[in-house]
Design a protein around this motif. Structure first.
Motif, PDB file in Angstrom:
ATOM      1  N   UNK A   1       0.943  -1.233   0.106  1.00 12.32           N
ATOM      2  CA  UNK A   1       0.148   0.159  -0.027  1.00 12.32           C
ATOM      3  C   UNK A   1       0.931   1.191   0.161  1.00 12.32           C
ATOM      4  N   UNK A   2       1.840   1.193  -0.731  1.00 15.91           N
ATOM      5  CA  UNK A   2       3.088   2.386  -0.628  1.00 15.91           C
ATOM      6  C   UNK A   2       2.441   3.293  -1.432  1.00 15.91           C
ATOM      7  N   UNK A   3       2.715   4.612  -0.931  1.00 15.94           N
ATOM      8  CA  UNK A   3       2.178   5.887  -1.517  1.00 15.94           C
ATOM      9  C   UNK A   3       2.691   5.949  -3.110  1.00 15.94           C
ATOM     10  N   UNK A   4       1.815   6.048  -3.998  1.00 16.66           N
ATOM     11  CA  UNK A   4       2.055   6.334  -5.466  1.00 16.66           C
ATOM     12  C   UNK A   4       2.528   4.980  -6.105  1.00 16.66           C
ATOM     13  N   UNK A   5       2.611   3.869  -5.395  1.00 14.00           N
ATOM     14  CA  UNK A   5       3.355   2.806  -6.391  1.00 14.00           C
ATOM     15  C   UNK A   5       2.597   1.466  -5.969  1.00 14.00           C
ATOM     16  N   UNK A   6       1.454   1.511  -5.337  1.00 14.32           N
ATOM     17  CA  UNK A   6       0.783   0.180  -5.080  1.00 14.32           C
ATOM     18  C   UNK A   6       0.540  -0.544  -6.318  1.00 14.32           C
ATOM     19  N   UNK A   7       0.181   0.166  -7.404  1.00 12.74           N
ATOM     20  CA  UNK A   7      -0.356  -0.481  -8.610  1.00 12.74           C
ATOM     21  C   UNK A   7       1.114  -1.325  -9.155  1.00 12.74           C
TER      22      UNK A   7
ATOM     23  N   UNK B   1      12.204   8.944 -14.968  1.00 15.11           N
ATOM     24  CA  UNK B   1      10.913   9.742 -14.974  1.00 15.11           C
ATOM     25  C   UNK B   1       9.915   9.074 -13.841  1.00 15.11           C
ATOM     26  N   UNK B   2      10.185   9.600 -12.557  1.00 12.56           N
ATOM     27  CA  UNK B   2       9.545   9.000 -11.396  1.00 12.56           C
ATOM     28  C   UNK B   2       8.306   9.648 -11.181  1.00 12.56           C
ATOM     29  N   UNK B   3       7.268   9.255 -12.193  1.00 11.41           N
ATOM     30  CA  UNK B   3       5.932   9.473 -11.941  1.00 11.41           C
ATOM     31  C   UNK B   3       5.183   8.428 -11.532  1.00 11.41           C
ATOM     32  N   UNK B   4       4.271   8.627 -10.649  1.00 10.19           N
ATOM     33  CA  UNK B   4       3.472   7.375 -10.191  1.00 10.19           C
ATOM     34  C   UNK B   4       2.306   7.026 -11.349  1.00 10.19           C
ATOM     35  N   UNK B   5       1.812   6.091 -11.319  1.00 13.76           N
ATOM     36  CA  UNK B   5       0.637   5.826 -12.046  1.00 13.76           C
ATOM     37  C   UNK B   5       1.072   5.179 -13.401  1.00 13.76           C
ATOM     38  N   UNK B   6       0.086   5.170 -14.349  1.00  8.66           N
ATOM     39  CA  UNK B   6       0.579   4.501 -15.796  1.00  8.66           C
ATOM     40  C   UNK B   6       0.414   5.630 -16.802  1.00  8.66           C
ATOM     41  N   UNK B   7       0.925   5.146 -17.954  1.00  5.60           N
ATOM     42  CA  UNK B   7       1.068   6.207 -18.949  1.00  5.60           C
ATOM     43  C   UNK B   7      -0.108   5.949 -20.239  1.00  5.60           C
ATOM     44  N   UNK B   8      -0.329   6.794 -20.853  1.00  3.04           N
ATOM     45  CA  UNK B   8      -1.389   6.930 -21.884  1.00  3.04           C
ATOM     46  C   UNK B   8      -2.658   6.429 -21.342  1.00  3.04           C
TER      47      UNK B   8
ATOM     48  N   UNK C   1      -9.144   1.084  -7.757  1.00  8.99           N
ATOM     49  CA  UNK C   1      -8.353   0.936  -9.089  1.00  8.99           C
ATOM     50  C   UNK C   1      -6.927   1.474  -8.683  1.00  8.99           C
ATOM     51  N   UNK C   2      -5.847   0.710  -8.915  1.00  7.36           N
ATOM     52  CA  UNK C   2      -4.668   0.879  -8.284  1.00  7.36           C
ATOM     53  C   UNK C   2      -4.087   2.001  -8.968  1.00  7.36           C
ATOM     54  N   UNK C   3      -4.334   2.156 -10.099  1.00  8.82           N
ATOM     55  CA  UNK C   3      -3.803   3.344 -10.959  1.00  8.82           C
ATOM     56  C   UNK C   3      -4.427   4.699 -10.322  1.00  8.82           C
ATOM     57  N   UNK C   4      -5.621   4.664 -10.242  1.00  7.31           N
ATOM     58  CA  UNK C   4      -6.334   5.815  -9.845  1.00  7.31           C
ATOM     59  C   UNK C   4      -5.904   6.209  -8.344  1.00  7.31           C
ATOM     60  N   UNK C   5      -5.536   5.183  -7.542  1.00  6.05           N
ATOM     61  CA  UNK C   5      -5.126   5.514  -6.257  1.00  6.05           C
ATOM     62  C   UNK C   5      -3.620   6.063  -6.277  1.00  6.05           C
ATOM     63  N   UNK C   6      -3.002   5.439  -7.118  1.00  5.88           N
ATOM     64  CA  UNK C   6      -1.505   5.909  -7.029  1.00  5.88           C
ATOM     65  C   UNK C   6      -1.514   7.429  -7.865  1.00  5.88           C
ATOM     66  N   UNK C   7      -2.388   7.774  -8.473  1.00  6.87           N
ATOM     67  CA  UNK C   7      -2.559   9.054  -8.980  1.00  6.87           C
ATOM     68  C   UNK C   7      -3.492   9.935  -8.393  1.00  6.87           C
TER      69      UNK C   7
ATOM     70  N   UNK D   1      -3.851   4.080 -20.225  1.00 11.49           N
ATOM     71  CA  UNK D   1      -3.703   3.366 -18.881  1.00 11.49           C
ATOM     72  C   UNK D   1      -3.763   4.056 -17.563  1.00 11.49           C
ATOM     73  N   UNK D   2      -3.666   5.333 -17.898  1.00 12.06           N
ATOM     74  CA  UNK D   2      -4.084   6.105 -16.789  1.00 12.06           C
ATOM     75  C   UNK D   2      -5.355   5.694 -16.112  1.00 12.06           C
ATOM     76  N   UNK D   3      -6.240   4.992 -16.900  1.00 13.92           N
ATOM     77  CA  UNK D   3      -7.557   4.707 -16.500  1.00 13.92           C
ATOM     78  C   UNK D   3      -7.609   3.470 -15.724  1.00 13.92           C
ATOM     79  N   UNK D   4      -6.362   2.746 -16.057  1.00 16.74           N
ATOM     80  CA  UNK D   4      -6.239   1.596 -15.189  1.00 16.74           C
ATOM     81  C   UNK D   4      -5.602   0.780 -15.978  1.00 16.74           C
ATOM     82  N   UNK D   5      -4.824  -0.265 -15.591  1.00 15.76           N
ATOM     83  CA  UNK D   5      -3.945  -1.264 -16.347  1.00 15.76           C
ATOM     84  C   UNK D   5      -4.616  -2.480 -16.439  1.00 15.76           C
TER      85      UNK D   5
END
Length: 525
Positions: free
Chosen positions: A192-198, A253-260, A508-514, A262-266
């Motif tokens: 459940x780590x902040x920004x990197x749960x996904x 590029x230390x950004x959380x979540x996914x790209x393109x 949705x883990x990408x939403x959580x991370x973002x 997949x920002x809506x979920x992987x």
């Protein structure tokens, strides 16, 4: 977003990415990355469905016991395992396996799990559905740094010990204490780590935690090898059999979540059950209890059990928080990330040789099938599903002291845009609500797109959906509620026992991370 939050999130992302860069190259996107497609497409050779046996997670034995407490140890570490036949896949696994070992707690006894971190990054362990104190809940900034860190990560500006003065941090090992008293239920634990749960859960950091009690054991439900924990998770694989995940290489590029998109979920194109692709499980002509857990990052499943002679009904006996008052027969079951449903499937009417296929009616292509049961033995079954399962207290709407509204929507918070709650990005230092312990509250939930909404600390009860009655599967105690696009729901919740800060968020883990997460602080009366 204010400057404090921008600084905190940016620095935490950079520091939390430390070590990931040296891990498997699957994190790097190639020129023909599928990040802009609807789902990831595997490059590895995939097995035919229903040819791989269903594995069952090992049950963890306690390392010691005293008069009141059972003690366990779990080490998170990288490991190379076989997920796809013919390939070796590097995972991050609790005790080096995926799913992690199953912890079984007795309701009458306290459980203490010592977690050791041998990963190249910090981690946080959350007991999903657990009724536990703040310092054992797995708050996203309560980082457990790797063994031998020697302060290298702690010393970096922006790490939780510096940016979040309330964080409970440790190096190498820490004890998570789970008090006695929680009803029998199917829980699970995950990073459940902040920004990197996904990406952490995608790599394998998830496992079952089952709570049992004497009442449940006297009901006559299926037990032993007819009580099956089933973790559903979709994944995708590169040509070497490594997990693929659509994110930039974190060190650059230390950004959380996914790209393109997949920002809506992987979404992956391989459905795993207990870490095996489209597995087959051999059963007898008897009832089986299936503890269904959606451990996917973003995929929602609509499960249907089918054989040549027609559909096989499901009998729901439990939800996220434990047993229902009575069984509910279902033709199909929708399950979103984080949700659990306990169902009984009766194979007694099948013939030896019958196959029962589990379909996913929300899937496409390779994700329309989940697993298969094959009947191989005829037996006499003494299990039962009683009409009365458990006493479930009803939270009275009229007893509510306040009503709060939480909107889960994409938007802009200052200089940043992302997935927000009430128009705000996640900020550990600013609670969105301060409920008093022991008081019933009504929380109204609103969504723009699909969001499975999860509350920590206590279970809740669903009062309404979209202005009407709850769904048939909403009965009992819930901690995760799936709302579809432009959905609304009212829930009744009463937080008890533990004052402190906890979170509500989209699972949705990408939403959580973002940033679709918010802190609430419970106050002692």
């Amino acid at each position: 977003m204010n400057s404090t939050r921008v600084s905190r999130r940016t620095l935490l992302r950079a520091a939390a990415a430390l070590g990931v860069a040296g891990a498997a190259g699957a994190w790097q996107l190639s020129a023909d990355s599928p990040a802009n497609r609807l789902h990831l497409t595997s490059a590895a050779r995939l097995p035919e469905p229903f040819t791989v046996p269903l594995p069952l997670p090992p049950v963890l034995a306690p390392v010691s016991r005293d008069a009141t407490t059972d003690y366990y140890r779990i080490t998170a570490r990288p490991a190379d395992v076989t997920v796809l036949p013919g390939y070796s896949t590097r995972i991050w696994g609790y005790n080096g396996v995926f799913p992690g070992p199953t912890v079984v707690s007795d309701r009458s006894r306290r459980t203490v799990v010592t977690h050791r971190n041998e990963l190249p990054v910090p981690m946080v362990v959350h007991l999903h559905g657990g009724h536990v104190p703040e310092d054992s809940d797995g708050y996203p900034t309560d980082l457990l740094y790797p063994v031998g860190d020697s302060g290298q990560m702690i010393g970096m500006p922006g790490m939780a010990a510096h940016s979040d003065p309330l964080a409970h941090t440790a190096i190498g090992e820490r004890d998570y204490s789970y008090p006695a008293g929680q009803p029998a239920a199917t829980l699970w634990y995950h990073d459940h780590r902040m920004d990197y749960t996904g990406p952490a859960v995608w790599r394998g950091l998830a496992g079952f935690h089952l709570v049992t009690d004497e009442h449940e054991s006297r009901l006559g439900l299926p037990t032993g090898d007819r009580d099956l924990p089933l973790l559903l998770a979709d994944r995708a694989f590169d040509a070497q059999g490594a997990f693929s995940y659509p994110a930039p290489e974190p060190m650059r590029s230390p950004q959380p979540g996914a790209t393109g998109r997949f920002e809506r979920g992987v979404l992956g194109d391989v459905v795993l059950v207990n870490g095996a692709p489209w597995p087959l499980h051999r059963v007898a002509t008897a009832r089986y209890r299936l503890r269904l857990l959606n451990g996917s990052n973003a995929r929602v499943y609509r499960l249907r059990f089918d054989r040549a002679g027609g559909a096989v009904p499901l009998v729901q006996i439990g939800s996220d928080g434990g047993l229902l008052t009575g069984p509910e027969e279902l033709a199909e079951l929708t399950i979103a990330p984080g949700e659990r449903y306990d169902v009984v499937v009766d194979f007694s009417g099948c013939a030896v040789g019958d196959r029962i296929t589990v379909h996913n009616d929300l899937g496409a292509g390779t994700t329309t099938r989940v697993m298969c049961f094959e009947v191989t033995d005829r037996v006499t079954d003494t299990s039962t599903v009683p009409d009365r399962l458990a006493a479930v207290e009803t939270l009275d709407r009229s007893a509510a002291v306040t009503t709060r509204r939480f909107a889960f929507r994409r938007g802009t918070d200052g200089a940043a845009s992302g997935w927000l709650i009430n128009g705000r990005a996640y900020d550990p230092g600013t609670p969105i609500a301060r409920p008093a312990l022991g008081q019933v509250e009504i929380w109204q939930l609103w969504t723009d797109l699909d969001h499975p909404i999860h509350l920590h600390l206590n279970q809740f009860q669903v009062l309404s959906r979209n202005g009407g009655a709850p769904a048939r599967t909403d009965r009992g105690w819930k901690d995760t509620l799936y709302l579809t696009a432009t959905g609304t729901a009212e829930i009744a919740v009463r937080f008890t026992d533990y004052a402190g800060r906890f979170v509500l968020h989209c699972h949705n883990l990408e939403h959580e991370d973002m940033a679709m997460m918010a802190t609430f602080t419970t106050l002692a009366g």
